[in-house]
Design an enzyme around this catalytic site. Structure first.
Site, PDB file in Angstrom:
ATOM      1  NE  ARG D  95       5.661  -0.259  15.555  1.00 45.16           N
ATOM      2  CZ  ARG D  95       4.696  -0.267  16.789  1.00 45.16           C
ATOM      3  NH1 ARG D  95       3.745  -1.430  16.902  1.00 45.16           N
ATOM      4  NH2 ARG D  95       4.696   0.421  17.741  1.00 45.16           N
ATOM      5  CB  SER D 247      -3.096 -28.532 -10.321  1.00 46.29           C
ATOM      6  OG  SER D 247      -4.570 -29.100 -10.596  1.00 46.29           O
ATOM      7  CE  LYS D 253      -1.875 -26.105 -14.387  1.00 46.90           C
ATOM      8  NZ  LYS D 253      -3.003 -25.213 -14.535  1.00 46.90           N
ATOM      9  CG  ASN D 255      -0.904 -24.182 -11.326  1.00 51.37           C
ATOM     10  OD1 ASN D 255      -0.891 -24.384 -12.431  1.00 51.37           O
ATOM     11  ND2 ASN D 255      -1.932 -24.855 -10.587  1.00 51.37           N
ATOM     12  NE  ARG D 286      -8.851  16.792  12.332  1.00 49.29           N
ATOM     13  CZ  ARG D 286      -8.930  17.377  13.487  1.00 49.29           C
ATOM     14  NH1 ARG D 286      -9.989  17.637  14.517  1.00 49.29           N
ATOM     15  NH2 ARG D 286      -7.883  18.272  13.923  1.00 49.29           N
TER      16      ARG D 286
END
Lengths: 415, 415, 415, 415
Positions: D95, D247, D253, D255, D286
């Site tokens: 999946r 920021s 800023k 980022n 096992r």
């Protein structure tokens, strides 16, 4: 994270850096934000901002703004995302350490008890998975305890050193607070029960790395115990057993579920620690990626450590030890594990080479004919000439060949 | 390994456990074996025996036998392979630490000097690889130093704790020496300049693991410095440079060879440490495979640490710093990195939301028109009303917005 | 490295990019440089240049200059350091693969033989280190072989994909060769017996990473076999044994030295692979540090793989299997490992809950009184009513409860 | 897990191994168990049983028993815990691969488009973080794409090979199903859309390890792109930018949040892969601990891969590229990056040593006086004598020194 924001507002209000009323409103907002907090929403928002601090601060600011728009200005005043996130991480470590300590105490107590109860219980030592001359289960348990105790002491030291406030503001200078930054820092540290490291440590991750490594070593130490228990519990050995769990297909089985949990933890840990170390060379004043890798790593490291110690406490408190089988397994070697002892007795008399030749021959005969090694050895005239017969008769008495086992056991318990 | 065998014979001779003459012959044999020693022969022989101790002891015994067949009996008396190999490993760590310490001192001295020289050198802080408000190169260097120093202190502690004798005999009980084992152990430890741990630690590898981890953290700390240096040395940044090496194809190039060495070390280390931790759950009284994995790992760990610190000492002693370029790079941001400062000034007067709106607009204009941020901001009537014009004129003065940089720098240097 | 330089000169001479006489002189110089080659000198010089290519090219140029100063101009023409170093690394992989293949064939042949010889040899399966219903040693060996064979196929594929020329010049465009670069590349690849990847791969290390990972998985697969062998060789199990080595202190011991070597390799490998993966995000057109970390890692990876497969070939060619002990160990369980079989027979008749109750009671009695499980079970009236007595009498016949063991064995051998 | 139980009942009913009515009731029970399923309850119960399969099967059996006590007997008929857990793990991989594939297609499409759009966009190549002769952004993006595409192809192959049913019963022989085991296996595989591997692979984990390693390499390949993007986005370079996030302290800023997410993933991955490899030497039929370590590792591996590719798709679809700044940054080197080109032109005429001397002098002057390298070089009489002046005038034209850049770009896109 909210504890940090509350402490910050409280201290800044007290020092007059923000209005007193704003500080109080922020404290109220923190309580409301804690109620409104939804981890999934925060996490989704963090995907664009790159940090969970921004949506968290937004949530808090909304709560504060709803109470007093002016106070919203002073939320998170002078701080940066990393201050919130790192301090919260450190506070999580502080809490988790208490949980670990509880299980560690259980484990330590149980091992000490096992060691004392079995100070005289002889069993095969096994080196390279082959039988060696005997030891005691008391010494074995003391060895587990000493290794685990030393490793716990390292973990305690490392976490104590790591439990420090993070507070440096945008660039690690606390410039937004002018000259008052260090004063605020020590106040916030005090509020949160953390040490003040004297300076921010934004891209300096050694303290956390040392804590991560200490968790890794502690888990490895517990893993050594689990390895031994799982080997002793093999049906063909059957010297000790943990309660274990059942099987979905085989009614007769008793699976060492505790040892499985511990060994799984010990298998996962080294990789987690290595990722933490790999993240250390972080860029400039705040790392890109390296820093962001840490939180899920530390979370996994602490959880994995906790899984190991909790299972180890259960295993050690419920371990059954089969003294008779231990002695029987020594006997099943026909006493060849006392060959070293024979060498120690014979070599000074006959010389090492002659002694070695006789002993190897006796081992071979004992193995082929299923006889006691000391008997086949005593049948040799050279041996009879060299040693009084009484000495050989007790050659394969485990109790007579334990050396300093008890001395070492006590030293290990004394730590 | 030969040092161990000599010390063992000496002590056992002194205590009367082996003949005095045998002890002396063994010491002679050790000297001869050292001359006859051939690493490759030993290594090949070890492929069948599983340990280098056996061919080494065989070599020694041959030398002794040639001198006195009787003395050959007492070679390696009471000891087991792991005693020799582990003690030799520990002695190697002791020697290597001196080499590391020499380079560490050079590194520490150079960084302290750089920090002091550049206490006032302003530069951009950079967070997440983006420009932030200014810091000083002095603080940056102090941060490197503090992280490296803390990590070195951990390494010193961990190696001190690991410098212990290994001596347990076949099964960790020293049974071949009867009750005298502990006495021999403390004597041998003294001879070799090691601590006596009180009990053997055959399958208890936490002390070595802690040393390995400390090397990993120390190398990671140095790696942080190298990451920064290599970024500062980019042509587009050009704020600092190591001497570097040349290129085989491009005459103009100056490659950061020192940083490359360090970052390569920091890349290799975490995996080496993780393998060491993974080896910890060793079976019973002597591990199978886990123990055997350690020697090449420790050798690589120590060598890699040594490569890192030696290169770091060279880099830091020869680092050139360009103050003018540092200041110019602040200027090249048009002062937008002072937006936080503008916020601190405006928000208390105008409220955070209004201040934020004005500042973002000014940043946008500054970027589009290539003008100074503080000028575009000062042009706004709302801003003029809120602040005295003088305050805005110096908004983008780096020196005026360093907060506690110097305070933190001194705290970090004080350690 | 010298092979690369010779091939480059040859091809460039042939294409008229450098004078034919220069090409011939460079080939002579290569032979002379091979004689003059001193690894330590090259390595020391590389500490300042950051690459072993530069001192190597210098050495070659000196040799060529001594023959014809004009020809020295054309040494390394159009190439960069990384072209030499990476291509040499790839050539080393090509050579090492032949060595690995020889041992792999030995291993595969021996395991197939063991599996066929023991197609009918019944033994306990063991799950979670506890006894389970029986299997055959033939199936067990086939499982080892299949896992090792699949992993070898991956290693072969990955090395085939990695055996490509590196040739991109200073910036990965071969600009110094104008439009002729790709032509030179395909010629050099042909000369060296490598594939031409169509474009340089300076900072694109996925092919090498895939080879490193394939070595890691292959070694892990061999490690699974060694884990099993070492467990079967325990004295208390004694179902199989490798020849093993001796002990320095205990004459009776036979240490599984081959398994130790393999398990040590399997312990070291994951960390080496992880360091290689960690080095992948290399900067721009040539990495700083990440690239430099690779050569020692690849060298260790290949050597460690080689140590594992050589030891595994020895172990499997010389493994002794004790059929009687295998059967005896089934018997020693009193047949409780057939509880699942009892459930399969009883549950459809009595319902699962009733069957389970009866079986657990019988297991308990068998354990306490040391009687055969099928007898205690058969003594129950409810059981007698449910099953014909003949069916229970053979309940604990291993041969009668092997299911598809032989079918699976053949499928695994068919691969 | 419930899908497995339903498919098993269906097939066993169809083959007459269990009553048809029981099979139908079990299918009903599965639906009810899915509704009643509570992860936390299952997880807690698994702490004592050592596997989540047991509480899950108990839950299902309770649901079935409530409908028809007789049918409860046939729940999980012939299977063991590992069959359920491993098959469920494999189904989860199946999946997750669809989710990964969707983001991978976005990423591949965006990179191809970027490469085509910027086939002619010249920029500095950068080797060891230093400027080198020019390349094109189109080639750079093609290099990212080719590495990521190769790595994706490996991931697809590895997952295809790993998508196999696990079905071996208690001991890997399917003995409880007598001779019908293989028939049931192929039926269940078909029901679940998985391949039938021909034999169970309980302790043979190479296929999963190969999938884990392929995820690690794929993430490392994406990490290389993120490393480059984050470096190009530095303010001092400013050649490309992702949208980024804001920021909490600095309004100016932007980022690189996407690159941070990717680099964090690339930092975490190698350790996760190494833990998976370390778990490979699992015991007998096992594993104990090694097997138990895998599920959380694989979960983290797939999630981390998914985080990386999702962020990379976003980054590449929204990357802005600044052609002018790229050209300007070439210019800012004063053309010294064309020194190799000068060497190619001058060395054949003047000899390498003389050419090298002149070029180094010109580089030095260009750097000191801030003049164009080709001008300072052209001022040398020796140079003027050697080359027509026109050739030097265009020496620093990026377009004229791209070699096979476009050829390589197309080859990489053709992949």
């Amino acid at each position: 994270m909210l504890d940090f924001e509350a402490a910050l507002a409280r201290v800044e209000g007290r020092l007059g850096l923000i209005p007193d009323s704003a500080a109080r409103t922020i404290e109220d907002g923190v309580a409301a934000a804690a109620d409104a907090f939804d981890g999934e929403t925060i996490a989704r928002a963090a995907r664009t901002s790159g940090t969970i601090a921004i949506p968290l601060v937004d949530l808090l600011r909304d709560q504060v703004r709803a109470r007093d728009p002016g106070a919203a200005t002073y939320v998170h005043w002078g701080a940066t995302s990393q201050d919130v996130v790192d301090t919260a991480l450190v506070l999580c470590i502080a809490r988790s350490r208490e949980i670990l300590a509880t299980d560690h105490r259980r484990l330590g107590g149980a091992l000490r008890k096992l060691s004392d109860q079995h100070a005289d219980t002889v069993m095969l030592a096994r080196t390279l998975l082959q039988p060696a001359s005997p030891t005691t289960f008391g010494l074995k348990a003391a060895g587990w305890l000493a290794m685990i105790s030393r490793s716990w002491a390292r973990l305690v030291d490392a976490s104590a050193a790591a439990l420090v406030l993070q507070f440096g503001g945008a660039s690690g200078t606390l410039a937004a607070l002018d000259a008052r930054g260090p004063e605020v820092a020590s106040g916030v540290a005090r509020e949160l029960g953390l040490a003040d490291p004297g300076a921010p440590w934004h891209a300096h991750r050694d303290r956390l790395a040392a804590f991560a490594a200490a968790c890794g070593i502690y888990t490895g130490a517990i893993g050594k115990m689990a390895r031994d228990v799982s080997l002793l519990m093999q049906n063909d050995v059957a010297e000790a057993a943990e309660p274990g769990g059942s099987s979905s297909s085989m009614p007769h089985k008793r699976n060492p579920a505790g040892s499985a949990t511990i060994l799984a933890a010990a298998t996962r840990m080294p990789g987690l620690v290595s990722s933490f170390l790999a993240a250390m060379p972080q860029e400039h004043e705040r790392g890109l990626g390296g820093w962001h890798a840490e939180a899920p790593l530390l979370s996994a490291i602490v959880q994995t450590t906790g899984a190991a110690v909790a299972a180890a406490a259960d295993v050690s408190e419920n371990l059954t030890v089969d003294r008779d089988r231990m002695r029987a397994n020594i006997g099943a070697t026909n006493g060849v594990v006392f060959a070293e002892r024979a060498m120690v007795l014979l070599a000074p008399v006959l010389g090492r080479d002659a002694a070695s030749r006789l002993i190897r021959a006796a081992i071979e005969v004992a193995g082929r004919e299923g006889r006691r090694f000391c008997e086949t050895l005593a049948a040799e005239p050279e041996v009879q000439a060299a040693l009084p017969s009484g000495e050989l008769a007790t050659l394969d008495s485990p109790e007579a060949y334990l050396g300093a086992a008890e001395h070492f056991r006590r030293r290990l318990l004394d730590g």
